[in-house]
Motif scaffolding. Structure first.
Motif, PDB file in Angstrom:
ATOM      1  N   VAL A 150       0.784  -1.195   0.099  1.00 15.52           N
ATOM      2  CA  VAL A 150       0.095   0.101  -0.020  1.00 15.52           C
ATOM      3  C   VAL A 150       0.865   1.229   0.033  1.00 15.52           C
ATOM      4  O   VAL A 150       0.430   2.392  -0.124  1.00 15.52           O
ATOM      5  CB  VAL A 150      -0.988   0.170   1.127  1.00 15.52           C
ATOM      6  N   ASN A 151       2.019   1.123   0.231  1.00 16.48           N
ATOM      7  CA  ASN A 151       3.053   2.407   0.191  1.00 16.48           C
ATOM      8  C   ASN A 151       3.853   2.591  -1.094  1.00 16.48           C
ATOM      9  O   ASN A 151       4.513   3.636  -1.207  1.00 16.48           O
ATOM     10  CB  ASN A 151       3.962   2.077   1.372  1.00 16.48           C
ATOM     11  N   GLY A 152       3.534   1.612  -1.989  1.00 14.20           N
ATOM     12  CA  GLY A 152       4.318   1.697  -3.291  1.00 14.20           C
ATOM     13  C   GLY A 152       4.127   2.963  -3.922  1.00 14.20           C
ATOM     14  O   GLY A 152       2.834   3.482  -4.081  1.00 14.20           O
ATOM     15  N   SER A 153       5.134   3.743  -4.707  1.00 13.68           N
ATOM     16  CA  SER A 153       4.713   4.805  -5.383  1.00 13.68           C
ATOM     17  C   SER A 153       3.654   4.669  -6.395  1.00 13.68           C
ATOM     18  O   SER A 153       2.865   5.735  -6.745  1.00 13.68           O
ATOM     19  CB  SER A 153       5.970   5.497  -5.945  1.00 13.68           C
ATOM     20  N   ALA A 154       3.824   3.844  -7.127  1.00 15.49           N
ATOM     21  CA  ALA A 154       3.083   3.461  -8.520  1.00 15.49           C
ATOM     22  C   ALA A 154       1.660   3.181  -8.196  1.00 15.49           C
ATOM     23  O   ALA A 154       0.691   3.793  -8.591  1.00 15.49           O
ATOM     24  CB  ALA A 154       3.506   2.318  -9.129  1.00 15.49           C
ATOM     25  N   LEU A 155       1.521   2.661  -6.817  1.00 18.85           N
ATOM     26  CA  LEU A 155       0.110   2.220  -6.434  1.00 18.85           C
ATOM     27  C   LEU A 155      -0.522   3.502  -5.919  1.00 18.85           C
ATOM     28  O   LEU A 155      -1.633   3.877  -6.164  1.00 18.85           O
ATOM     29  CB  LEU A 155       0.027   1.221  -5.447  1.00 18.85           C
ATOM     30  N   ARG A 156       0.275   4.275  -5.134  1.00 15.05           N
ATOM     31  CA  ARG A 156      -0.308   5.680  -4.798  1.00 15.05           C
ATOM     32  C   ARG A 156      -0.537   6.518  -5.773  1.00 15.05           C
ATOM     33  O   ARG A 156      -1.609   7.166  -5.690  1.00 15.05           O
ATOM     34  CB  ARG A 156       0.674   6.126  -3.768  1.00 15.05           C
ATOM     35  N   SER A 157      -0.044   6.537  -6.874  1.00 15.26           N
ATOM     36  CA  SER A 157      -0.230   7.449  -7.909  1.00 15.26           C
ATOM     37  C   SER A 157      -1.385   6.833  -8.576  1.00 15.26           C
ATOM     38  O   SER A 157      -2.327   7.605  -8.927  1.00 15.26           O
ATOM     39  CB  SER A 157       1.120   7.354  -8.874  1.00 15.26           C
TER      40      SER A 157
END
Length: 187
Positions: A138-145
């Protein structure tokens, strides 16, 4: 099922059949997430629905997190499994505003957490099993984006939802937990 029985015996399950909530059921599930305790009426949450057709993209987002956080080769396999484990996943994002003195960020986070729990209970009440996952995914940059997160936002849950794998009944604990050791009184 009676609401108290569900509340007393609810449990998570990671074993799903192939049936996802219908659009109307999904609407009911999401609406339940909006009716939680919310000091200041901020509605400090946002939901992202990932349907079966979006699971390959979710898998790539998980794999990006594996690389970003150097989680190792075994987590690449876990990324593939997780992204195909349930027929629908709802991401819950806490939309935090640190500038509201009356409602501190921790309280906004709890409200978002309550919305995730309401989503789970609503899905359970409609006959679907659920599990709430987090971890570094849930902290991945791509997922957050992909989830449209701002810097202050926090992805707090990926709630997997699907029909029960076995016998058509949701997974429930065999009995309620004992209150011993969890409650004290001031009289």
């Amino acid at each position: 099922m009676q609401i108290l029985d569900l509340l007393h015996r609810r449990r998570s399950s990671k074993k799903f059949g192939n049936k996802a909530p219908t659009p109307e059921q999904l609407k009911q599930i999401l609406k339940a997430g909006l009716r939680v305790p919310d000091h200041g009426h901020l509605k400090p949450y946002h939901f992202v629905v990932i349907e079966k057709s979006g699971m390959p993209q979710l898998c790539e987002l998980f794999k990006n997190a594996v690389a970003e956080f150097e989680m190792g080769e075994d987590r690449l396999k876990k990324a593939e499994k997780l992204s195909n484990q349930a027929p629908v996943i709802i991401g819950v994002i806490a939309k935090l505003d640190h500038n509201i003195a009356k409602v501190p960020a921790w309280e906004q986070m709890i409200t978002a957490g309550c919305s995730g729990y309401a989503i789970q209970l609503a899905a359970n009440s409609l006959g679907f099993d659920t599990v709430w996952i987090t971890n570094k995914w849930v902290n991945g940059s791509a997922l957050r984006s992909a989830f449209g997160c701002q810097e202050q936002d926090k992805v707090i849950a990926l709630i997997m939802i699907g029909s029960p794998e076995e016998d058509g009944q949701i997974s429930l604990a065999p009995e309620s937990d004992n209150l011993d050791g969890f409650v004290s009184y001031i009289k």
